[in-house]
Design a protein around this motif. Structure first.
Motif, PDB file in Angstrom:
ATOM      1  N   ILE A 184       0.873  -1.173   0.000  1.00 47.13           N
ATOM      2  CA  ILE A 184       0.000   0.000   0.000  1.00 47.13           C
ATOM      3  C   ILE A 184       0.909   1.221   0.000  1.00 47.13           C
ATOM      4  O   ILE A 184       1.438   1.593   1.049  1.00 47.13           O
ATOM      5  N   PRO A 185       1.127   1.866  -1.162  1.00 49.98           N
ATOM      6  CA  PRO A 185       2.043   3.013  -1.192  1.00 49.98           C
ATOM      7  C   PRO A 185       1.532   4.212  -0.416  1.00 49.98           C
ATOM      8  O   PRO A 185       2.309   4.979   0.127  1.00 49.98           O
ATOM      9  N   GLU A 186       0.213   4.376  -0.376  1.00 53.65           N
ATOM     10  CA  GLU A 186      -0.419   5.367   0.484  1.00 53.65           C
ATOM     11  C   GLU A 186      -1.909   5.052   0.522  1.00 53.65           C
ATOM     12  O   GLU A 186      -2.412   4.297  -0.319  1.00 53.65           O
ATOM     13  N   PRO A 187      -2.650   5.575   1.505  1.00 58.49           N
ATOM     14  CA  PRO A 187      -4.065   5.224   1.631  1.00 58.49           C
ATOM     15  C   PRO A 187      -4.841   5.481   0.333  1.00 58.49           C
ATOM     16  O   PRO A 187      -4.662   6.498  -0.324  1.00 58.49           O
ATOM     17  N   GLY A 188      -5.693   4.511  -0.015  1.00 48.24           N
ATOM     18  CA  GLY A 188      -6.512   4.646  -1.213  1.00 48.24           C
ATOM     19  C   GLY A 188      -5.884   4.078  -2.459  1.00 48.24           C
ATOM     20  O   GLY A 188      -6.494   4.111  -3.531  1.00 48.24           O
ATOM     21  N   TYR A 189      -4.670   3.535  -2.358  1.00 51.80           N
ATOM     22  CA  TYR A 189      -3.968   2.957  -3.501  1.00 51.80           C
ATOM     23  C   TYR A 189      -3.495   1.545  -3.140  1.00 51.80           C
ATOM     24  O   TYR A 189      -3.276   1.227  -1.964  1.00 51.80           O
ATOM     25  N   VAL A 190      -3.320   0.709  -4.142  1.00 50.47           N
ATOM     26  CA  VAL A 190      -2.685  -0.591  -3.954  1.00 50.47           C
ATOM     27  C   VAL A 190      -1.711  -0.794  -5.109  1.00 50.47           C
ATOM     28  O   VAL A 190      -1.965  -0.362  -6.238  1.00 50.47           O
ATOM     29  N   ALA A 191      -0.582  -1.437  -4.821  1.00 52.15           N
ATOM     30  CA  ALA A 191       0.442  -1.667  -5.840  1.00 52.15           C
ATOM     31  C   ALA A 191       0.891  -3.118  -5.794  1.00 52.15           C
ATOM     32  O   ALA A 191       0.854  -3.769  -4.742  1.00 52.15           O
ATOM     33  N   ALA A 192       1.327  -3.605  -6.942  1.00 54.64           N
ATOM     34  CA  ALA A 192       1.912  -4.940  -7.046  1.00 54.64           C
ATOM     35  C   ALA A 192       3.262  -4.821  -7.735  1.00 54.64           C
ATOM     36  O   ALA A 192       3.416  -4.039  -8.679  1.00 54.64           O
ATOM     37  N   ILE A 193       4.228  -5.576  -7.262  1.00 50.68           N
ATOM     38  CA  ILE A 193       5.566  -5.611  -7.852  1.00 50.68           C
ATOM     39  C   ILE A 193       5.871  -7.057  -8.217  1.00 50.68           C
ATOM     40  O   ILE A 193       5.628  -7.975  -7.418  1.00 50.68           O
ATOM     41  N   ALA A 194       6.385  -7.257  -9.427  1.00 51.44           N
ATOM     42  CA  ALA A 194       6.690  -8.596  -9.929  1.00 51.44           C
ATOM     43  C   ALA A 194       8.167  -8.682 -10.302  1.00 51.44           C
ATOM     44  O   ALA A 194       8.722  -7.762 -10.919  1.00 51.44           O
TER      45      ALA A 194
END
Length: 212
Positions: A184-194
């Motif tokens: 969660i880079p900041e509230p309200g966002y989601v990220a995925a790293i591959a």
């Protein structure tokens, strides 16, 4: 694994400063964008990417020359400083993932999404996700589907960006799927790293690229 956040809205870097950093290809793409907010976000994200890479490569950000893979994924000739990176932009936030190394196993894919309501979750899932993932999403209580959809979507995008094939090209027959982790880079966002092999989440470092 290093993750950098870039403010892509008006709270970010001054546009005139950013434009001076861009290469010819980036400026040409920006000029073709007719929607001003998208154009400004693109300019700030691309300038931020150059500033970040300049630190790792110990070079002038404006002098960095990018090559591009078959589906457009950028890379730099960094034989002196082996580096892999990927950029994603969503809403007012851009995120850059950076890792050391070169070669296929070092490649990184990152996707970040601003979590906002949408009404076509199941239709997109049936079209883009595997049958197993789409069915798992459909079985969730409605209140849980939105967040799960964005987790599944970012995982799909990060995977496709890792080897640079893009969303609509199949994985090479002999290729192995990368590992994918979420944050969660900041509230309200989601990220995925591959990446082929990802370090433990608790060892990652995060940074903010601040104006000036």
């Amino acid at each position: 694994m290093h993750l950098w956040k870039i403010r892509a809205d008006e709270t970010g870097m001054a546009l005139n400063t950013c434009l001076r950093l861009l290469g010819e290809r980036q400026r040409a793409r920006a000029e073709r964008m007719r929607h001003q907010p998208y154009r400004e976000r693109y300019i700030r994200a691309q300038a931020g990417l150059r500033l970040i890479l300049g630190r790792y490569l110990d070079t002038d950000p404006g002098s960095i020359r990018f090559g591009h893979g078959p589906a457009g994924k950028p890379f730099v000739d960094s034989s002196g400083h082996p580096i892999a990176f990927n950029l994603t932009t969503t809403g007012d936030l851009a995120l850059v993932a950076v890792g050391a190394g070169n070669g296929p196993d070092a490649e990184i894919g990152v996707d970040c999404e601003w979590i906002r309501p949408r009404i076509d979750i199941q239709a997109v899932a049936r079209r883009m996700f595997s049958p197993e993932v789409a069915e798992s999403l459909a079985q969730l209580p409605e209140a849980e589907r939105l967040e799960r959809f964005y987790r599944d979507w970012t995982a799909l995008e990060a995977d496709a960006k890792c080897d640079g094939r893009g969303l609509f090209r199949p994985r090479a027959p002999d290729a192995v799927a990368p590992q994918v982790l979420h944050c969660i880079p900041e509230p309200g966002y989601v990220a995925a790293i591959a990446r082929a092999r990802l370090p433990a989440l608790e060892t990652w470092s995060t940074f903010d690229l601040t104006p000036g």
